[in-house]
Design an enzyme around this catalytic site. Structure first.
Site, mmCIF file in Angstrom:
data_model
loop_
_atom_site.group_PDB
_atom_site.id
_atom_site.type_symbol
_atom_site.label_atom_id
_atom_site.label_comp_id
_atom_site.label_asym_id
_atom_site.label_seq_id
_atom_site.Cartn_x
_atom_site.Cartn_y
_atom_site.Cartn_z
ATOM 1 N N GLY A 95 0.822 -1.210 0.000
ATOM 2 C CA GLY A 95 0.000 0.000 0.000
ATOM 3 C C GLY A 95 0.850 1.251 0.000
ATOM 4 O O GLY A 95 0.608 2.187 0.774
ATOM 5 N N ALA A 96 1.835 1.283 -0.908
ATOM 6 C CA ALA A 96 2.795 2.408 -0.902
ATOM 7 C C ALA A 96 2.475 3.451 -1.961
ATOM 8 O O ALA A 96 3.271 4.346 -2.215
ATOM 9 C CB ALA A 96 4.213 1.880 -1.078
ATOM 10 N N ARG A 156 -0.005 5.610 -1.792
ATOM 11 C CA ARG A 156 -0.598 6.819 -1.206
ATOM 12 C C ARG A 156 -0.290 6.863 0.288
ATOM 13 O O ARG A 156 0.148 5.870 0.869
ATOM 14 C CB ARG A 156 -2.117 6.816 -1.403
ATOM 15 C CG ARG A 156 -2.536 6.888 -2.860
ATOM 16 C CD ARG A 156 -4.043 6.996 -3.036
ATOM 17 N NE ARG A 156 -4.761 5.764 -2.767
ATOM 18 C CZ ARG A 156 -5.608 5.571 -1.765
ATOM 19 N NH1 ARG A 156 -5.868 6.545 -0.921
ATOM 20 N NH2 ARG A 156 -6.227 4.412 -1.604
ATOM 21 N N ASP A 167 -2.974 -7.333 -5.098
ATOM 22 C CA ASP A 167 -3.904 -7.253 -3.968
ATOM 23 C C ASP A 167 -3.318 -8.089 -2.828
ATOM 24 O O ASP A 167 -3.183 -9.309 -2.956
ATOM 25 C CB ASP A 167 -5.270 -7.807 -4.415
ATOM 26 C CG ASP A 167 -6.300 -7.776 -3.309
ATOM 27 O OD1 ASP A 167 -5.936 -7.624 -2.126
ATOM 28 O OD2 ASP A 167 -7.501 -7.922 -3.634
ATOM 29 N N VAL A 168 -2.999 -7.436 -1.716
ATOM 30 C CA VAL A 168 -2.316 -8.141 -0.628
ATOM 31 C C VAL A 168 -3.199 -9.164 0.083
ATOM 32 O O VAL A 168 -2.709 -9.942 0.903
ATOM 33 C CB VAL A 168 -1.735 -7.159 0.425
ATOM 34 C CG1 VAL A 168 -0.503 -6.448 -0.112
ATOM 35 C CG2 VAL A 168 -2.777 -6.172 0.914
ATOM 36 N N ASN A 191 1.516 -2.391 5.423
ATOM 37 C CA ASN A 191 0.856 -1.092 5.641
ATOM 38 C C ASN A 191 -0.522 -1.007 4.990
ATOM 39 O O ASN A 191 -1.378 -0.266 5.465
ATOM 40 C CB ASN A 191 1.768 0.008 5.086
ATOM 41 C CG ASN A 191 1.035 1.313 4.904
ATOM 42 O OD1 ASN A 191 0.828 2.073 5.855
ATOM 43 N ND2 ASN A 191 0.594 1.604 3.677
ATOM 44 N N SER A 240 -3.210 0.448 14.474
ATOM 45 C CA SER A 240 -3.874 1.746 14.708
ATOM 46 C C SER A 240 -4.189 1.847 16.189
ATOM 47 O O SER A 240 -4.322 0.810 16.864
ATOM 48 C CB SER A 240 -5.186 1.800 13.916
ATOM 49 O OG SER A 240 -5.983 2.882 14.360
ATOM 50 N N TYR A 275 -13.081 -2.578 11.360
ATOM 51 C CA TYR A 275 -11.747 -1.949 11.341
ATOM 52 C C TYR A 275 -11.030 -2.183 12.675
ATOM 53 O O TYR A 275 -9.869 -2.613 12.717
ATOM 54 C CB TYR A 275 -11.893 -0.455 11.050
ATOM 55 C CG TYR A 275 -10.573 0.266 10.885
ATOM 56 C CD1 TYR A 275 -9.855 0.177 9.695
ATOM 57 C CD2 TYR A 275 -10.038 1.049 11.909
ATOM 58 C CE1 TYR A 275 -8.632 0.847 9.538
ATOM 59 C CE2 TYR A 275 -8.834 1.715 11.765
ATOM 60 C CZ TYR A 275 -8.136 1.614 10.565
ATOM 61 O OH TYR A 275 -6.933 2.276 10.411
ATOM 62 N N ALA A 327 -11.555 -4.456 14.950
ATOM 63 C CA ALA A 327 -11.206 -5.873 15.132
ATOM 64 C C ALA A 327 -9.989 -6.238 14.285
ATOM 65 O O ALA A 327 -9.085 -6.945 14.746
ATOM 66 C CB ALA A 327 -12.395 -6.751 14.757
HETATM 67 P P1 NAP Z 1 -4.703 5.563 2.444
HETATM 68 O O1 NAP Z 1 -4.170 6.927 2.229
HETATM 69 O O2 NAP Z 1 -6.125 5.278 2.143
HETATM 70 O O3 NAP Z 1 -3.776 4.530 1.621
HETATM 71 C C1 NAP Z 1 -4.052 3.161 1.676
HETATM 72 C C2 NAP Z 1 -3.022 2.420 0.865
HETATM 73 O O4 NAP Z 1 -3.347 1.020 0.922
HETATM 74 C C3 NAP Z 1 -3.060 2.839 -0.605
HETATM 75 O O5 NAP Z 1 -1.745 2.909 -1.106
HETATM 76 C C4 NAP Z 1 -3.820 1.686 -1.252
HETATM 77 O O6 NAP Z 1 -3.402 1.461 -2.582
HETATM 78 C C5 NAP Z 1 -3.393 0.510 -0.405
HETATM 79 N N1 NAP Z 1 -4.300 -0.625 -0.507
HETATM 80 C C6 NAP Z 1 -5.610 -0.687 -0.182
HETATM 81 N N2 NAP Z 1 -6.092 -1.924 -0.433
HETATM 82 C C7 NAP Z 1 -5.058 -2.643 -0.934
HETATM 83 C C8 NAP Z 1 -4.920 -3.986 -1.374
HETATM 84 N N3 NAP Z 1 -5.955 -4.834 -1.369
HETATM 85 N N4 NAP Z 1 -3.705 -4.401 -1.820
HETATM 86 C C9 NAP Z 1 -2.645 -3.543 -1.850
HETATM 87 N N5 NAP Z 1 -2.720 -2.264 -1.435
HETATM 88 C C10 NAP Z 1 -3.916 -1.816 -0.987
HETATM 89 O O7 NAP Z 1 -4.488 5.100 3.944
HETATM 90 P P2 NAP Z 1 -3.383 5.511 5.020
HETATM 91 O O8 NAP Z 1 -4.001 6.481 5.929
HETATM 92 O O9 NAP Z 1 -2.100 5.830 4.370
HETATM 93 O O10 NAP Z 1 -3.281 4.130 5.814
HETATM 94 C C11 NAP Z 1 -2.141 3.293 5.767
HETATM 95 C C12 NAP Z 1 -2.226 2.330 6.943
HETATM 96 O O11 NAP Z 1 -2.220 3.074 8.155
HETATM 97 C C13 NAP Z 1 -3.510 1.511 6.959
HETATM 98 O O12 NAP Z 1 -3.232 0.210 7.405
HETATM 99 C C14 NAP Z 1 -4.378 2.233 7.971
HETATM 100 O O13 NAP Z 1 -5.327 1.390 8.563
HETATM 101 C C15 NAP Z 1 -3.323 2.697 8.964
HETATM 102 N N6 NAP Z 1 -3.750 3.832 9.781
HETATM 103 C C16 NAP Z 1 -4.100 5.017 9.219
HETATM 104 C C17 NAP Z 1 -4.497 6.059 10.039
HETATM 105 C C18 NAP Z 1 -4.916 7.402 9.490
HETATM 106 O O14 NAP Z 1 -5.483 8.192 10.245
HETATM 107 N N7 NAP Z 1 -4.638 7.726 8.251
HETATM 108 C C19 NAP Z 1 -4.535 5.883 11.426
HETATM 109 C C20 NAP Z 1 -4.166 4.657 11.968
HETATM 110 C C21 NAP Z 1 -3.759 3.637 11.140
HETATM 111 P P3 NAP Z 1 -4.385 1.629 -3.858
HETATM 112 O O15 NAP Z 1 -4.961 2.998 -3.818
HETATM 113 O O16 NAP Z 1 -3.444 1.387 -4.983
HETATM 114 O O17 NAP Z 1 -5.414 0.551 -3.689
#
Ligand code: NAP
Length: 255
Positions: A17-18, A20, A68-69, A95, A147, A163, A165
């Protein structure tokens, strides 16, 4: 020539998930520290290529891999592509994640399954795919992104059952993996609090206000601040740390 202090020179890192958000900040930081990076994504091809271009412009090396992971075949192909290009895997950052932001009565079984598959099963699949390689190399680091929703976060961070869980599951799974894979592989967790990425775009204004008010440092985190904690757990600096959870959230609400 990468501009960091060379903490990951010669290392090969897969970041899921790199394309974005937090994952893209981790990929950039790792490349800056000298790692060769696999930029995994699922849908955002253009963004993934932009990260790759950015890394190349700064003298780093990376490949982009669409997969897709939650799909074991695609995960296997990602690890094979990494080995074919770089010949080793030193670091895995699990991630990739999704959120539907629905309470139990509005959510569907399909959303539960998809959340569990992308957020939790992926950690099992990717870790299982890289572990034999790391064991053969006699060294490896796995960092899993959970998280504060998976911990005793504030109530506003705990309201989404699937989420929450999945993120609590990552912490339990990581503890088990840290024992299964010791002493050769370190497995640790980073728990971000609310961080400014696209994922927050699905959060209402009212919820944003509540979450910021609950945060002692009075703001949301930045992706590069989460990446800094991940770098610590991916580098030699944390060689004596495993099975731990590092919270990067602007402080816990004081009750
Ligand atoms: P984000 O901006 O929505 O980015 C999510 C990333 O995951 C994107 O690069 C997306 O790629 C990828 N992704 C989604 N489904 C995928 C799949 N099936 N296979 C491969 N890649 C996939 O989210 P983020 O905020 O950066 O979150 C990153 C991590 O941090 C997540 O695990 C999230 O739960 C955790 N987190 C985030 C926050 C927050 O407030 N932002 C807080 C706590 C934890 P595509 O667009 O190419 O699908």
């Amino acid at each position: 020539m990468p501009s960091g202090s060379g903490k990951l020179t010669g290392r090969v890192a897969i970041v899921t998930g790199a394309s974005r958000g937090i994952g893209s900040a981790i990929a950039r930081k790792f490349a800056q520290e000298g790692a060769k990076v696999v930029i995994n994504y699922n849908a955002s091809s253009k963004q993934a290529q932009e990260i790759q271009r950015d890394i190349a412009e700064k003298g780093g090396e990376s490949i982009v891999f669409k997969g897709d992971v939650s799909n074991s075949r695609e995960v296997k192909a990602m690890v094979e592509a990494t080995m074919a290009r770089f010949g080793r895997v030193d670091i895995l950052v699990n991630n990739a994640g999704i959120i539907f932001r629905k309470k139990i009565l509005e959510s569907t079984e399909e959303e539960w399954d998809r959340t569990m598959d992308v957020n939790l099963k992926s950690v099992y699949l990717c870790s299982k795919a890289v572990a034999p390689i790391m064991i053969q190399q006699k060294r490896g680091k796995i960092v899993n992104i959970s998280s504060i929703s998976g911990l005793n976060g504030p109530p506003s961070a705990l309201e989404i059952p699937d989420y929450t869980a999945s993120k609590a599951g990552i912490i339990g799974l990581s503890r088990a993996l840290s024992l299964n894979l010791a002493p050769l592989i370190n497995v640790n967790v980073v728990c971000p609090g609310a961080t400014e990425t696209d994922m927050l775009g699905t959060m209402s204004e009212e919820r944003r206000r509540v979450r910021i008010a609950e945060t002692p440092l009075g703001r949301f985190g930045r992706p590069d601040e989460i990446a800094a904690a991940v770098l610590f757990l991916a580098s030699d600096d944390s060689d004596f740390v495993t099975g731990e959870t590092l919270v990067v959230s602007g402080g816990r609400p004081q009750t």
